[in-house]
Design an enzyme around this catalytic site. Structure first.
Site, mmCIF file in Angstrom:
data_model
loop_
_atom_site.group_PDB
_atom_site.id
_atom_site.type_symbol
_atom_site.label_atom_id
_atom_site.label_comp_id
_atom_site.label_asym_id
_atom_site.label_seq_id
_atom_site.Cartn_x
_atom_site.Cartn_y
_atom_site.Cartn_z
ATOM 1 C CE LYS A 63 1.313 4.043 8.388
ATOM 2 N NZ LYS A 63 0.958 2.730 7.853
ATOM 3 N NE ARG A 79 -8.484 -2.900 2.087
ATOM 4 C CZ ARG A 79 -7.608 -1.899 2.192
ATOM 5 N NH1 ARG A 79 -7.774 -0.969 3.117
ATOM 6 N NH2 ARG A 79 -6.577 -1.828 1.373
ATOM 7 N NE ARG A 119 -8.023 -1.127 -4.070
ATOM 8 C CZ ARG A 119 -7.703 0.002 -3.451
ATOM 9 N NH1 ARG A 119 -8.610 0.942 -3.265
ATOM 10 N NH2 ARG A 119 -6.485 0.193 -2.992
ATOM 11 N NE ARG A 138 0.493 -2.137 0.237
ATOM 12 C CZ ARG A 138 -0.711 -1.866 0.744
ATOM 13 N NH1 ARG A 138 -1.745 -2.653 0.472
ATOM 14 N NH2 ARG A 138 -0.899 -0.810 1.500
#
Length: 217
Positions: free
Chosen positions: A13, A127, A160, A171
């Site tokens: 987004k 990531r 992370r 989430r």
């Protein structure tokens, strides 16, 4: 053109909002940017929001809405805007609709970036962040020359906690609970259009702009 961009975490987004707003020459307005501007500027709303944030509490809707109202009243937003991160739920959408009606206008379109959960997990769980310089790499899309080592500074790369698969899936569950009704709300309003958000960033932007051109025509 007055737009809202919605989509799950990892849909891109922020990136697409920047490109689309630039193409349309309208401001990209995100709640994160608004919060930072108010807090750093020491505005009354910023001071109020900071009290909540300092306690680790969520900033109440009425404070967020007041900041959005102030931002949409600024000169650069009079001919159009792209909202990213607001509204997050149906009550906020209803408040936004009423707010724009008071301004004598309304939303033109809501773009939903559509991407399945497995693709989101693949994007986010891959990531890796450098402990030293903070640069973010990706094990599939942007890997360092040596696994676990940052090309930029030689620092250690780590995953992370919020990039772990179980966290990402949680989430996504929260997003579906909160945002599925929002998507339905805008579908009922007749202004929701889905855009396939898989593939390279440039292709997603092209799809989004093709939708916007059709709507403008």
């Amino acid at each position: 053109m007055r737009l809202v961009l919605v989509g799950p975490p990892g849909a891109g987004k922020g990136t697409q909002a920047q490109f689309i707003a630039s193409h349309l020459s309208i401001p990209k307005i995100s709640t994160g940017d608004i919060f930072r501007a108010n807090v750093s500027g020491g505005t009354p709303l910023g001071k109020l929001a900071k009290e909540y944030m300092d306690r680790g509490d969520l900033v109440p809707d009425e404070v967020t809405v007041a900041m959005v109202r102030d931002r949409l009243s600024e000169d650069d937003a009079q001919e159009g805007f792209l909202l990213d991160g607001f509204p997050r739920n149906v009550p906020q959408a209803e408040v936004l609709k009423k707010m724009l009606a008071e301004f004598g206008t309304a939303l033109d379109l809501v773009l939903e970036l559509v991407v399945d959960d497995d693709e989101v997990v693949r994007r986010l769980a891959g990531r890796r962040t450098c402990r030293s310089c903070g640069k973010v790499w990706h094990v599939l899309f942007d890997p360092p020359a040596e696994p676990g080592v940052c090309d930029a500074c030689g620092g250690e790369l780590f995953q992370r906690d919020d990039d772990r698969e179980e966290t990402i899936r949680h989430r996504l569950e929260v997003y579906q609970e909160q945002t599925a009704p929002l998507v339905a709300f805008y579908a009922d309003e007749g202004i929701l259009v889905g855009v396939d958000a898989t593939g390279p960033v440039e292709e997603v932007t092209q799809r989004a702009m093709a939708v916007l051109r059709r709507f403008a025509d």
